[in-house]
Design a protein around this motif. Structure first.
Motif, PDB file in Angstrom:
ATOM      1  N   LEU A 202       0.817  -1.223   0.000  1.00  0.00           N
ATOM      2  CA  LEU A 202       0.000   0.000   0.000  1.00  0.00           C
ATOM      3  C   LEU A 202       0.850   1.272   0.000  1.00  0.00           C
ATOM      4  CD1 LEU A 202      -2.877   1.234   0.251  1.00  0.00           C
ATOM      5  CD2 LEU A 202      -2.597   1.077   2.729  1.00  0.00           C
ATOM      6  N   HIS A 203       1.889   1.283   0.825  1.00  0.00           N
ATOM      7  CA  HIS A 203       2.736   2.481   0.913  1.00  0.00           C
ATOM      8  C   HIS A 203       3.499   2.709  -0.392  1.00  0.00           C
ATOM      9  CE1 HIS A 203       4.862  -1.015   2.095  1.00  0.00           C
ATOM     10  NE2 HIS A 203       5.576  -0.567   3.114  1.00  0.00           N
ATOM     11  N   TYR A 204       3.965   1.619  -0.991  1.00  0.00           N
ATOM     12  CA  TYR A 204       4.711   1.732  -2.250  1.00  0.00           C
ATOM     13  C   TYR A 204       3.819   2.332  -3.346  1.00  0.00           C
ATOM     14  CZ  TYR A 204       7.054   0.372  -6.555  1.00  0.00           C
ATOM     15  OH  TYR A 204       7.623   0.399  -7.797  1.00  0.00           O
ATOM     16  N   THR A 205       2.629   1.765  -3.500  1.00  0.00           N
ATOM     17  CA  THR A 205       1.716   2.235  -4.549  1.00  0.00           C
ATOM     18  C   THR A 205       1.318   3.695  -4.310  1.00  0.00           C
ATOM     19  OG1 THR A 205       0.860  -0.005  -4.565  1.00  0.00           O
ATOM     20  CG2 THR A 205      -0.361   1.604  -5.834  1.00  0.00           C
ATOM     21  N   THR A 206       1.078   4.027  -3.043  1.00  0.00           N
ATOM     22  CA  THR A 206       0.726   5.408  -2.698  1.00  0.00           C
ATOM     23  C   THR A 206       1.861   6.356  -3.075  1.00  0.00           C
ATOM     24  OG1 THR A 206      -0.573   4.545  -0.860  1.00  0.00           O
ATOM     25  CG2 THR A 206      -0.050   6.889  -0.795  1.00  0.00           C
ATOM     26  N   SER A 207       3.097   5.947  -2.791  1.00  0.00           N
ATOM     27  CA  SER A 207       4.243   6.808  -3.123  1.00  0.00           C
ATOM     28  C   SER A 207       4.354   7.000  -4.633  1.00  0.00           C
ATOM     29  CB  SER A 207       5.546   6.227  -2.556  1.00  0.00           C
ATOM     30  OG  SER A 207       5.999   5.102  -3.304  1.00  0.00           O
ATOM     31  N   LYS A 208       4.058   5.950  -5.401  1.00  0.00           N
ATOM     32  CA  LYS A 208       4.200   6.045  -6.857  1.00  0.00           C
ATOM     33  C   LYS A 208       3.089   6.917  -7.460  1.00  0.00           C
ATOM     34  CE  LYS A 208       8.052   3.889  -7.293  1.00  0.00           C
ATOM     35  NZ  LYS A 208       9.235   4.580  -7.817  1.00  0.00           N
ATOM     36  N   ALA A 209       1.914   6.945  -6.814  1.00  0.00           N
ATOM     37  CA  ALA A 209       0.854   7.873  -7.232  1.00  0.00           C
ATOM     38  C   ALA A 209       1.307   9.305  -6.937  1.00  0.00           C
ATOM     39  CB  ALA A 209      -0.439   7.559  -6.495  1.00  0.00           C
ATOM     40  N   GLY A 210       1.985   9.473  -5.804  1.00  0.00           N
ATOM     41  CA  GLY A 210       2.522  10.791  -5.446  1.00  0.00           C
ATOM     42  C   GLY A 210       3.516  11.298  -6.475  1.00  0.00           C
ATOM     43  N   VAL A 211       4.294  10.389  -7.047  1.00  0.00           N
ATOM     44  CA  VAL A 211       5.296  10.778  -8.064  1.00  0.00           C
ATOM     45  C   VAL A 211       4.593  11.424  -9.266  1.00  0.00           C
ATOM     46  CG1 VAL A 211       7.016   9.885  -9.704  1.00  0.00           C
ATOM     47  CG2 VAL A 211       6.965   9.009  -7.355  1.00  0.00           C
ATOM     48  N   VAL A 212       3.422  10.897  -9.625  1.00  0.00           N
ATOM     49  CA  VAL A 212       2.680  11.439 -10.774  1.00  0.00           C
ATOM     50  C   VAL A 212       2.185  12.861 -10.460  1.00  0.00           C
ATOM     51  CG1 VAL A 212       0.617  11.128 -12.214  1.00  0.00           C
ATOM     52  CG2 VAL A 212       2.051   9.151 -11.630  1.00  0.00           C
ATOM     53  N   GLY A 213       1.626  13.052  -9.260  1.00  0.00           N
ATOM     54  CA  GLY A 213       1.144  14.387  -8.863  1.00  0.00           C
ATOM     55  C   GLY A 213       2.285  15.377  -8.761  1.00  0.00           C
ATOM     56  N   PHE A 214       3.406  14.928  -8.216  1.00  0.00           N
ATOM     57  CA  PHE A 214       4.598  15.773  -8.075  1.00  0.00           C
ATOM     58  C   PHE A 214       5.065  16.232  -9.463  1.00  0.00           C
ATOM     59  CE2 PHE A 214       9.182  16.310  -8.127  1.00  0.00           C
ATOM     60  CZ  PHE A 214       9.440  17.069  -7.002  1.00  0.00           C
ATOM     61  N   THR A 215       5.116  15.281 -10.379  1.00  0.00           N
ATOM     62  CA  THR A 215       5.617  15.559 -11.734  1.00  0.00           C
ATOM     63  C   THR A 215       4.742  16.596 -12.435  1.00  0.00           C
ATOM     64  OG1 THR A 215       6.473  13.317 -11.888  1.00  0.00           O
ATOM     65  CG2 THR A 215       6.100  14.463 -13.973  1.00  0.00           C
TER      66      THR A 215
END
Ligand code: NAD
Length: 266
Positions: free
Chosen positions: A166-179
């Motif tokens: 869950l934490h990994y997937t959440t972080s990778k969604a964050g990467v998209v928003g950050f970008t």
């Protein structure tokens, strides 16, 4: 076509200085090798000193140019020192591949409530804050140059979700928003920021951790459902990364490109 425009050098990365975080092992190692091969100055930033040093030496022996800098991306001071070392050595920072992440080291858990709080915090510090730190550290040089390319590695799991990490997937969604967000901040300085989402890829690290039975099942699923019906290899990602680092993508920013063989179409 304007008189100053030429398509000849659009994909040329020779002499460009590119930092690859997590560039010493796994998929990052394949990016570092590929960049060495196309003549870039490769700055490998990782926490695996033996592998990083050996890879830099290998790239140099093959006729390329590479430097290993021991860097924990969750540490802002270390990221600043990384940028400084790249500048001192090569005089520029043309590209940054934010590939470092806690992935292979994270156990898959059946029960999400058993994810320890400190593991959640550490993962976010590496996978998300690490990208913020590296962008912040490289930004002054890129702004001064008037150009820069930042490629953030997300994952195709951000869109579909997945169980067990869950934490990994959440972080990778964050990467998209950050970008998406930071592309608005950096466009006026000539800096492009994009994200790439690999599908499940048999890298040397994750390939060794997951049992062969898992890979057989994955191969069967890909054969039955994916647009490109085979397992993804690290090399499948290289072309997309090189494109986003090159002048060929100078008018592409804030985008998230899924490079996963059409495996999430269903
Ligand atoms: N392999 C896959 O199936 C897959 C799928 C989608 C996305 N990805 C992403 O691709 C990237 C590479 O994946 P991989 O399979 O090679 O995984 P990996 O876990 O083997 O690689 C992660 C890299 O980051 C480095 N690293 C870890 N913590 C660090 C820190 N604090 N500071 C600096 N470096 C650190 C590791 O040493 C390693 O080089 C990761 O961002 C991962 O999330 C992988």
């Amino acid at each position: 076509m304007s008189e100053t425009f030429s398509a000849k050098t659009l994909f040329d990365l020779s002499g460009r200085t590119i930092i690859v975080t997590g560039g010493a092992v796994g998929i990052g190692k394949v990016y570092s090798r590929a960049l060495g091969e196309v003549g870039a100055n490769v700055v490998i930033a990782d926490i695996t000193d033996n592998e990083g040093g050996a890879l830099a030496a290998e790239i140099e022996e093959a006729g390329g140019s590479a430097l290993y800098v021991s860097t924990d991306v969750s540490d802002m001071a270390a990221c600043r020192a990384l940028a400084e070392k790249a500048l001192q050595t090569y005089g520029a920072i043309d590209g940054l591949v934010n590939n470092a992440a806690m992935y292979a080291v994270i156990p898959k858990r059946d029960d999400w409530t058993t994810i320890p709080e400190d593991e959640w915090d550490r993962l976010m510090a590496v996978n998300l804050k690490g990208i913020f730190n590296c962008c912040k550290a490289c930004f002054p040089a890129m702004k001064k140059q008037g150009h820069g390319k930042i490629v953030n590695i997300s994952s195709s799991t951000w869109l579909t979700g997945t169980t067990g990490r869950l934490h990994y997937t959440t972080s990778k969604a964050g990467v998209v928003g950050f970008t998406r967000s930071i592309s608005h901040d950096l466009g006026k300085d000539g800096i492009c920021v994009n994200a790439v989402c690999p599908g499940l890829t048999k890298s040397e690290t994750i390939g060794a951790i997951m049992p062969e039975e898992h890979w057989r099942r994955r191969e069967k699923k890909m054969a039955e459902t994916a647009a490109i019906p085979r397992l993804q290899k690290p090399e499948d990602l290289v072309g997309t990364i090189l494109f986003l680092l090159s002048s060929a993508s100078d008018y592409v920013t804030g985008q998230t490109i899924a490079c996963e063989g059409g495996s999430n179409h269903l």
